[in-house]
Design a protein around this motif. Structure first.
Motif, PDB file in Angstrom:
ATOM      1  N   TYR A  63       0.828  -1.205   0.000  1.00 57.07           N
ATOM      2  CA  TYR A  63       0.000   0.000   0.000  1.00 57.07           C
ATOM      3  C   TYR A  63       0.867   1.261   0.000  1.00 57.07           C
ATOM      4  O   TYR A  63       0.551   2.232  -0.690  1.00 57.07           O
ATOM      5  CB  TYR A  63      -0.960   0.016   1.201  1.00 57.07           C
ATOM      6  CG  TYR A  63      -1.964   1.123   1.076  1.00 57.07           C
ATOM      7  CD1 TYR A  63      -3.050   1.003   0.216  1.00 57.07           C
ATOM      8  CD2 TYR A  63      -1.807   2.310   1.771  1.00 57.07           C
ATOM      9  CE1 TYR A  63      -3.953   2.037   0.059  1.00 57.07           C
ATOM     10  CE2 TYR A  63      -2.713   3.347   1.629  1.00 57.07           C
ATOM     11  CZ  TYR A  63      -3.785   3.215   0.772  1.00 57.07           C
ATOM     12  OH  TYR A  63      -4.670   4.240   0.609  1.00 57.07           O
ATOM     13  N   TYR A  66       1.947   1.934  -3.505  1.00 60.07           N
ATOM     14  CA  TYR A  66       0.840   2.571  -4.225  1.00 60.07           C
ATOM     15  C   TYR A  66       0.760   4.063  -3.881  1.00 60.07           C
ATOM     16  O   TYR A  66       0.622   4.909  -4.766  1.00 60.07           O
ATOM     17  CB  TYR A  66      -0.467   1.858  -3.884  1.00 60.07           C
ATOM     18  CG  TYR A  66      -1.719   2.660  -4.136  1.00 60.07           C
ATOM     19  CD1 TYR A  66      -2.145   2.927  -5.435  1.00 60.07           C
ATOM     20  CD2 TYR A  66      -2.473   3.151  -3.075  1.00 60.07           C
ATOM     21  CE1 TYR A  66      -3.288   3.674  -5.664  1.00 60.07           C
ATOM     22  CE2 TYR A  66      -3.622   3.888  -3.300  1.00 60.07           C
ATOM     23  CZ  TYR A  66      -4.022   4.153  -4.594  1.00 60.07           C
ATOM     24  OH  TYR A  66      -5.155   4.893  -4.819  1.00 60.07           O
ATOM     25  N   LYS A  67       0.870   4.384  -2.586  1.00 58.20           N
ATOM     26  CA  LYS A  67       0.795   5.780  -2.160  1.00 58.20           C
ATOM     27  C   LYS A  67       1.916   6.615  -2.785  1.00 58.20           C
ATOM     28  O   LYS A  67       1.691   7.779  -3.117  1.00 58.20           O
ATOM     29  CB  LYS A  67       0.840   5.884  -0.637  1.00 58.20           C
ATOM     30  CG  LYS A  67      -0.491   5.534   0.011  1.00 58.20           C
ATOM     31  CD  LYS A  67      -0.446   5.564   1.522  1.00 58.20           C
ATOM     32  CE  LYS A  67      -0.175   6.925   2.088  1.00 58.20           C
ATOM     33  NZ  LYS A  67      -0.305   6.974   3.554  1.00 58.20           N
ATOM     34  N   TYR A  88      -2.250   5.999 -11.047  1.00 65.19           N
ATOM     35  CA  TYR A  88      -3.019   4.817 -10.638  1.00 65.19           C
ATOM     36  C   TYR A  88      -2.843   3.715 -11.682  1.00 65.19           C
ATOM     37  O   TYR A  88      -2.568   2.557 -11.351  1.00 65.19           O
ATOM     38  CB  TYR A  88      -4.490   5.226 -10.502  1.00 65.19           C
ATOM     39  CG  TYR A  88      -5.442   4.147 -10.059  1.00 65.19           C
ATOM     40  CD1 TYR A  88      -5.567   3.815  -8.719  1.00 65.19           C
ATOM     41  CD2 TYR A  88      -6.245   3.479 -10.982  1.00 65.19           C
ATOM     42  CE1 TYR A  88      -6.475   2.843  -8.303  1.00 65.19           C
ATOM     43  CE2 TYR A  88      -7.150   2.508 -10.572  1.00 65.19           C
ATOM     44  CZ  TYR A  88      -7.259   2.191  -9.236  1.00 65.19           C
ATOM     45  OH  TYR A  88      -8.152   1.233  -8.833  1.00 65.19           O
ATOM     46  N   PHE A 103      -6.782  -3.836  -5.406  1.00 63.98           N
ATOM     47  CA  PHE A 103      -7.972  -3.323  -6.078  1.00 63.98           C
ATOM     48  C   PHE A 103      -8.773  -4.334  -6.900  1.00 63.98           C
ATOM     49  O   PHE A 103      -9.737  -3.961  -7.550  1.00 63.98           O
ATOM     50  CB  PHE A 103      -7.587  -2.149  -6.995  1.00 63.98           C
ATOM     51  CG  PHE A 103      -6.946  -1.027  -6.258  1.00 63.98           C
ATOM     52  CD1 PHE A 103      -7.688  -0.239  -5.389  1.00 63.98           C
ATOM     53  CD2 PHE A 103      -5.596  -0.761  -6.402  1.00 63.98           C
ATOM     54  CE1 PHE A 103      -7.099   0.809  -4.697  1.00 63.98           C
ATOM     55  CE2 PHE A 103      -4.993   0.285  -5.711  1.00 63.98           C
ATOM     56  CZ  PHE A 103      -5.745   1.063  -4.858  1.00 63.98           C
ATOM     57  N   ASP A 118     -10.352   4.834   0.408  1.00 65.49           N
ATOM     58  CA  ASP A 118      -8.929   4.898   0.127  1.00 65.49           C
ATOM     59  C   ASP A 118      -8.309   6.126   0.801  1.00 65.49           C
ATOM     60  O   ASP A 118      -8.876   7.215   0.749  1.00 65.49           O
ATOM     61  CB  ASP A 118      -8.727   4.951  -1.402  1.00 65.49           C
ATOM     62  CG  ASP A 118      -7.289   5.063  -1.812  1.00 65.49           C
ATOM     63  OD1 ASP A 118      -6.416   4.570  -1.082  1.00 65.49           O
ATOM     64  OD2 ASP A 118      -7.034   5.656  -2.875  1.00 65.49           O
ATOM     65  N   ASP A 119      -7.150   5.956   1.424  1.00 62.97           N
ATOM     66  CA  ASP A 119      -6.469   7.076   2.088  1.00 62.97           C
ATOM     67  C   ASP A 119      -6.204   8.248   1.152  1.00 62.97           C
ATOM     68  O   ASP A 119      -6.186   9.390   1.578  1.00 62.97           O
ATOM     69  CB  ASP A 119      -5.106   6.619   2.649  1.00 62.97           C
ATOM     70  CG  ASP A 119      -5.227   5.764   3.884  1.00 62.97           C
ATOM     71  OD1 ASP A 119      -6.344   5.650   4.430  1.00 62.97           O
ATOM     72  OD2 ASP A 119      -4.204   5.211   4.308  1.00 62.97           O
ATOM     73  N   SER A 121      -8.056   9.216  -1.341  1.00 56.73           N
ATOM     74  CA  SER A 121      -9.264   9.731  -1.992  1.00 56.73           C
ATOM     75  C   SER A 121      -9.507  11.205  -1.731  1.00 56.73           C
ATOM     76  O   SER A 121      -9.917  11.934  -2.637  1.00 56.73           O
ATOM     77  CB  SER A 121     -10.489   8.916  -1.589  1.00 56.73           C
ATOM     78  OG  SER A 121     -10.735   9.069  -0.200  1.00 56.73           O
TER      79      SER A 121
END
Length: 188
Positions: A63, A66-67, A88, A103, A118-119, A121
């Motif tokens: 994660y 991803y961030k 993304y 996802f 989602d953090d 978002s």
């Protein structure tokens, strides 16, 4: 007798992360990790109470990767909303197994709940507001539609169903989101 090699939690997490990056969670087990580390399974269970605990640590590292992508998009000086969508999709392209884990798993959440859950978002929605001029609530509703479209492209890329160049993705996102916005605003 040779000295006993000590393995830190981070060493074990990194090996598990690499296995998951290439094979998904199905490739990860204590024996496989021990084999990669050239040790017994004992150091794994010395550092982690269970494989579930290790899997949570690996998930957290995934994660965070991803961030990194999303933060790069958020920090873009030109159309950060579009760039976050591109990042993304780029994450899905660069790390398809990670993307599938984050996802493409079964969930009982609605599309809006996934987007809002989602953090990142809040950042995406605020960057979208700059582009669209919509209120936060309206931008959230609009973004759900944009996310469904963007997620579709990302899934196609992650599964290698369709090959897109970076330029094709950028044009597709920009043109489609522009048309979606016209329809969204015009339909109110």
């Amino acid at each position: 007798m040779p000295p006993v090699r000590k393995f830190k939690k981070e060493d074990i997490i990194n090996v598990a992360y690499e296995i998951v990056k290439n094979e998904g969670y199905q490739g990860i087990n204590a024996r496989r990790i021990a084999s990669e580390l050239k040790c017994s399974v004992q150091p794994i269970f010395h550092n982690f109470s269970s494989m579930e605990e290790l899997n949570k640590e690996v998930y957290s590292k995934i994660y965070n990767k991803y961030k990194e992508y999303m933060i790069k998009g958020r920090n873009s000086k030109v159309n950060a909303y579009k760039q976050m969508g591109i990042e993304y999709i780029k994450f899905a392209k660069d790390y398809p197994e990670f993307f599938k884990i984050l996802f493409m798993q079964k969930t009982d959440l609605s599309a809006e709940s996934i987007v809002v859950n989602d953090d990142m978002s809040n950042d995406v929605i605020k960057k979208g507001q700059i582009l669209t001029g919509l209120s936060y609530e309206e931008q959230t509703k609009f973004h759900v539609k944009v996310w469904i479209f963007t997620h579709g492209i990302a899934c196609l890329v992650a599964t290698k169903t369709v090959q897109f160049t970076d330029e094709e993705i950028a044009v597709l996102l920009e043109n489609t989101v522009r048309e979606m916005l016209k329809g969204y605003i015009g339909g109110k």
